[in-house]
Design a protein around this motif. Structure first.
Motif, PDB file in Angstrom:
ATOM      1  N   UNK A 101       0.839  -1.200   0.000  1.00 28.75           N
ATOM      2  CA  UNK A 101       0.000   0.000   0.000  1.00 28.75           C
ATOM      3  C   UNK A 101       0.872   1.247   0.000  1.00 28.75           C
ATOM      4  N   UNK A 102       1.856   1.278   0.908  1.00 25.38           N
ATOM      5  CA  UNK A 102       2.730   2.444   1.016  1.00 25.38           C
ATOM      6  C   UNK A 102       3.608   2.575  -0.226  1.00 25.38           C
ATOM      7  N   UNK A 103       4.175   1.444  -0.667  1.00 23.22           N
ATOM      8  CA  UNK A 103       5.093   1.479  -1.800  1.00 23.22           C
ATOM      9  C   UNK A 103       4.379   1.891  -3.088  1.00 23.22           C
ATOM     10  N   UNK A 104       3.197   1.344  -3.335  1.00 23.55           N
ATOM     11  CA  UNK A 104       2.472   1.661  -4.571  1.00 23.55           C
ATOM     12  C   UNK A 104       2.040   3.122  -4.596  1.00 23.55           C
ATOM     13  N   UNK A 105       1.581   3.639  -3.463  1.00 25.21           N
ATOM     14  CA  UNK A 105       1.211   5.052  -3.408  1.00 25.21           C
ATOM     15  C   UNK A 105       2.437   5.932  -3.668  1.00 25.21           C
ATOM     16  N   UNK A 106       3.570   5.544  -3.067  1.00 25.05           N
ATOM     17  CA  UNK A 106       4.788   6.320  -3.276  1.00 25.05           C
ATOM     18  C   UNK A 106       5.240   6.298  -4.729  1.00 25.05           C
ATOM     19  N   UNK A 107       5.175   5.122  -5.378  1.00 25.34           N
ATOM     20  CA  UNK A 107       5.569   5.024  -6.775  1.00 25.34           C
ATOM     21  C   UNK A 107       4.621   5.820  -7.664  1.00 25.34           C
ATOM     22  N   UNK A 108       3.335   5.792  -7.350  1.00 22.47           N
ATOM     23  CA  UNK A 108       2.371   6.570  -8.131  1.00 22.47           C
ATOM     24  C   UNK A 108       2.658   8.066  -8.014  1.00 22.47           C
ATOM     25  N   UNK A 109       3.006   8.512  -6.805  1.00 19.52           N
ATOM     26  CA  UNK A 109       3.334   9.929  -6.611  1.00 19.52           C
ATOM     27  C   UNK A 109       4.615  10.300  -7.352  1.00 19.52           C
ATOM     28  N   UNK A 110       5.567   9.371  -7.376  1.00 18.84           N
ATOM     29  CA  UNK A 110       6.827   9.632  -8.081  1.00 18.84           C
ATOM     30  C   UNK A 110       6.604   9.729  -9.587  1.00 18.84           C
ATOM     31  N   UNK A 111       5.798   8.818 -10.136  1.00 20.10           N
ATOM     32  CA  UNK A 111       5.544   8.812 -11.578  1.00 20.10           C
ATOM     33  C   UNK A 111       4.800  10.077 -12.010  1.00 20.10           C
ATOM     34  N   UNK A 126       4.691  12.877 -10.373  1.00 22.13           N
ATOM     35  CA  UNK A 126       5.300  14.083  -9.798  1.00 22.13           C
ATOM     36  C   UNK A 126       4.300  14.831  -8.917  1.00 22.13           C
ATOM     37  N   UNK A 127       3.455  14.052  -8.251  1.00 25.32           N
ATOM     38  CA  UNK A 127       2.431  14.575  -7.332  1.00 25.32           C
ATOM     39  C   UNK A 127       1.434  15.490  -8.038  1.00 25.32           C
ATOM     40  N   UNK A 128       1.260  15.294  -9.326  1.00 23.68           N
ATOM     41  CA  UNK A 128       0.329  16.107 -10.101  1.00 23.68           C
ATOM     42  C   UNK A 128      -0.812  15.230 -10.622  1.00 23.68           C
ATOM     43  N   UNK A 129      -1.921  15.878 -10.954  1.00 23.91           N
ATOM     44  CA  UNK A 129      -3.039  15.170 -11.564  1.00 23.91           C
ATOM     45  C   UNK A 129      -2.789  15.025 -13.062  1.00 23.91           C
ATOM     46  N   UNK A 130      -2.859  13.789 -13.538  1.00 16.48           N
ATOM     47  CA  UNK A 130      -2.625  13.521 -14.953  1.00 16.48           C
ATOM     48  C   UNK A 130      -3.964  13.408 -15.681  1.00 16.48           C
ATOM     49  N   UNK A 131      -4.179  14.256 -16.643  1.00 13.58           N
ATOM     50  CA  UNK A 131      -5.456  14.313 -17.360  1.00 13.58           C
ATOM     51  C   UNK A 131      -5.456  13.289 -18.488  1.00 13.58           C
ATOM     52  N   UNK A 132      -6.577  12.584 -18.594  1.00  8.60           N
ATOM     53  CA  UNK A 132      -6.752  11.633 -19.692  1.00  8.60           C
ATOM     54  C   UNK A 132      -7.323  12.369 -20.894  1.00  8.60           C
ATOM     55  N   UNK A 133      -6.602  12.329 -21.998  1.00 12.83           N
ATOM     56  CA  UNK A 133      -7.040  13.028 -23.208  1.00 12.83           C
ATOM     57  C   UNK A 133      -7.647  12.073 -24.231  1.00 12.83           C
ATOM     58  N   UNK A 134      -7.748  10.798 -23.901  1.00 10.91           N
ATOM     59  CA  UNK A 134      -8.275   9.814 -24.836  1.00 10.91           C
ATOM     60  C   UNK A 134      -9.796   9.799 -24.763  1.00 10.91           C
ATOM     61  N   UNK A 135     -10.453  10.082 -25.876  1.00 12.50           N
ATOM     62  CA  UNK A 135     -11.917  10.164 -25.897  1.00 12.50           C
ATOM     63  C   UNK A 135     -12.564   8.808 -25.660  1.00 12.50           C
ATOM     64  N   UNK A 136     -11.910   7.748 -26.126  1.00 14.35           N
ATOM     65  CA  UNK A 136     -12.491   6.410 -25.952  1.00 14.35           C
ATOM     66  C   UNK A 136     -12.522   6.020 -24.485  1.00 14.35           C
ATOM     67  N   UNK A 137     -11.426   6.262 -23.784  1.00 14.99           N
ATOM     68  CA  UNK A 137     -11.376   5.950 -22.354  1.00 14.99           C
ATOM     69  C   UNK A 137     -12.361   6.816 -21.588  1.00 14.99           C
ATOM     70  N   UNK A 138     -12.363   8.103 -21.865  1.00 18.95           N
ATOM     71  CA  UNK A 138     -13.268   9.010 -21.151  1.00 18.95           C
ATOM     72  C   UNK A 138     -14.729   8.685 -21.443  1.00 18.95           C
ATOM     73  N   UNK A 139     -14.995   8.152 -22.636  1.00 17.77           N
ATOM     74  CA  UNK A 139     -16.373   7.839 -22.994  1.00 17.77           C
ATOM     75  C   UNK A 139     -16.936   6.620 -22.285  1.00 17.77           C
ATOM     76  N   UNK A 140     -16.070   5.829 -21.647  1.00 18.97           N
ATOM     77  CA  UNK A 140     -16.562   4.652 -20.921  1.00 18.97           C
ATOM     78  C   UNK A 140     -17.540   5.058 -19.831  1.00 18.97           C
ATOM     79  N   UNK A 141     -17.268   6.180 -19.177  1.00 18.43           N
ATOM     80  CA  UNK A 141     -18.122   6.611 -18.071  1.00 18.43           C
ATOM     81  C   UNK A 141     -19.415   7.255 -18.540  1.00 18.43           C
ATOM     82  N   UNK A 142     -19.432   7.797 -19.736  1.00 22.11           N
ATOM     83  CA  UNK A 142     -20.627   8.503 -20.215  1.00 22.11           C
ATOM     84  C   UNK A 142     -21.474   7.679 -21.175  1.00 22.11           C
ATOM     85  N   UNK A 143     -20.950   6.563 -21.650  1.00 18.46           N
ATOM     86  CA  UNK A 143     -21.688   5.739 -22.604  1.00 18.46           C
ATOM     87  C   UNK A 143     -22.794   4.957 -21.911  1.00 18.46           C
TER      88      UNK A 143
END
Length: 372
Positions: free
Chosen positions: A174-184, A186-203
């Motif tokens: 739990x601790x290691x995965x959260x730390x690696x995610x923060x490292x990858x 850079x503690x920022x929110x990564x926006x998904x720009x793929x319309x197909x992925x984003x459309x999964x929630x609205x379809x």
């Protein structure tokens, strides 16, 4: 000394009959029928335990709906709002529900996985990096599933072959995965720009969100795997008595490894679903999902000590928790109060399980003594 005939036996010499009288099938059937009322029926026996528990969960859902009607009659009086709110609850339950399916297998197998929320976050962050998104929707989905599966395998190796306690191994992950995610990220929110992925929630298909269909597919696959395959029977055997399962020829270590890999795979699926809902991913996403998944499995009747559990019960547990969250939201109850209620529900569910387990043990002990 008197001689005995070649077919004579001491019993015959003692004046006992040489053989039992012929058995009349009609008399045997009548005797069995007369003994039937004294036996436990399916409903009173172990076979109906899951059905009774699921009916109890459905009754709980009805009670929650009644509470909603009493507290917000203005909302529940609108049929269109009720339908929309039902879909909202199902969408809310979809991501946690997928994670809970994997958690149910792990707990039935005698383990626990505290890292599921962190695995979802890591898989989501990894799949939304610029490099991964350059490969399109297929690359993002493949990345999330691979990361979830890989982390689950690491958990399985540490627990099965490293002989670490599941609680400690998954807590460290739990601790290691959260730390690696923060490292990858850079503690920022990564926006998904793929319309197909984003459309999964609205379809929607036939007015039902695609996320609900994904949850249904995972639940059906999990039910079949648990109830209709050798893998499912081995999971119950390993969770019920690992030593007996080993003596029966089951490779307990390998099977435990596969259980955690399955949990990680479910987390990878959930990561794509959650990323689609938020159109982004960050290291803090899926916070406390491990609490929700464990709570839903316990509420659904999965025994914490392993060896018993149902996928349908876990699904109902997820829906109950989502309904409670929705009920608190429409009544403007704080998140802190929601978490306190969830904690209380978990404690109550464990206490009920302990009472039921002791009662079952005493019942079996009485039956064994009577038979002896």
């Amino acid at each position: 000394m008197s001689e005995m005939s070649p077919t004579a036996t001491p019993e015959r010499a003692a004046g006992l009959p040489a053989q039992s009288p012929p058995v009349d099938p009609a008399e045997t059937a009548a005797a069995a029928k007369s003994d039937a009322p004294g036996r436990l029926s399916w409903w009173r026996g172990d076979g109906g335990e899951g059905a009774k528990r699921n009916l109890g969960l459905l009754a709980t859902l009805v009670v929650l709906i009644v509470i909603g009607i009493l507290t917000r009659p203005d909302l529940y009086g609108n049929a269109s709002w009720v339908w929309g709110n039902t879909l909202t609850i199902l969408k809310l339950a979809s991501v946690v529900g997928v994670v809970t399916v994997g958690m149910t297998f792990v707990i039935i197998g005698g383990g626990i996985d505290l890292s599921v929320g962190a695995i979802v976050a890591l898989a989501g962050v990894w799949s939304t990096t610029v490099a991964t998104q350059s490969y399109g929707a297929g690359g993002m989905i493949f990345s999330a599933l691979t990361v979830g599966l890989a982390v689950g395998l690491v958990n399985g190796v540490l627990i099965s072959y490293g002989r670490l306690v599941p609680f400690i191994a998954t807590l460290a992950m739990l601790v290691a995965a959260r730390g690696l995610a923060a490292e990858i990220s850079d503690k920022q929110t990564q926006v998904s720009t793929n319309a197909t992925i984003n459309g999964i929630a609205s379809t929607e298909l036939l007015g039902i969100p695609l996320l609900v269909y994904i949850l249904a597919a995972v639940v059906v696959a999990g039910w079949v795997l648990l109830n209709r395959t050798t893998f499912g029977r081995r999971t119950v055997a390993v969770g019920g008595n690992p030593e007996a399962a080993r003596l029966a020829g089951i490779n307990v270590r390998r099977h435990t490894l596969l259980l955690y890999a399955l949990s990680g795979l479910c987390c990878g699926i959930a990561a794509i679903m959650l990323t689609a809902q938020a159109t982004s991913a960050q290291a803090a996403m899926a916070n406390l999902y491990e609490l929700d998944a464990i709570a839903a499995a316990i509420i659904g009747g999965t025994l914490l000590s392993g060896g018993r559990g149902t996928i349908i019960g876990s699904l109902l547990g997820v829906v109950i928790f989502s309904t409670i969250t929705n009920l608190f939201a429409i009544n403007n109850v704080s998140i802190e109060a929601q978490n306190m209620v969830k904690g209380g529900i978990i404690v109550a569910a464990v206490l009920v399980q302990q009472v039921q387990f002791r009662s079952l043990t005493q019942f079996l002990g009485r039956n064994r003594a009577t038979t002896t």
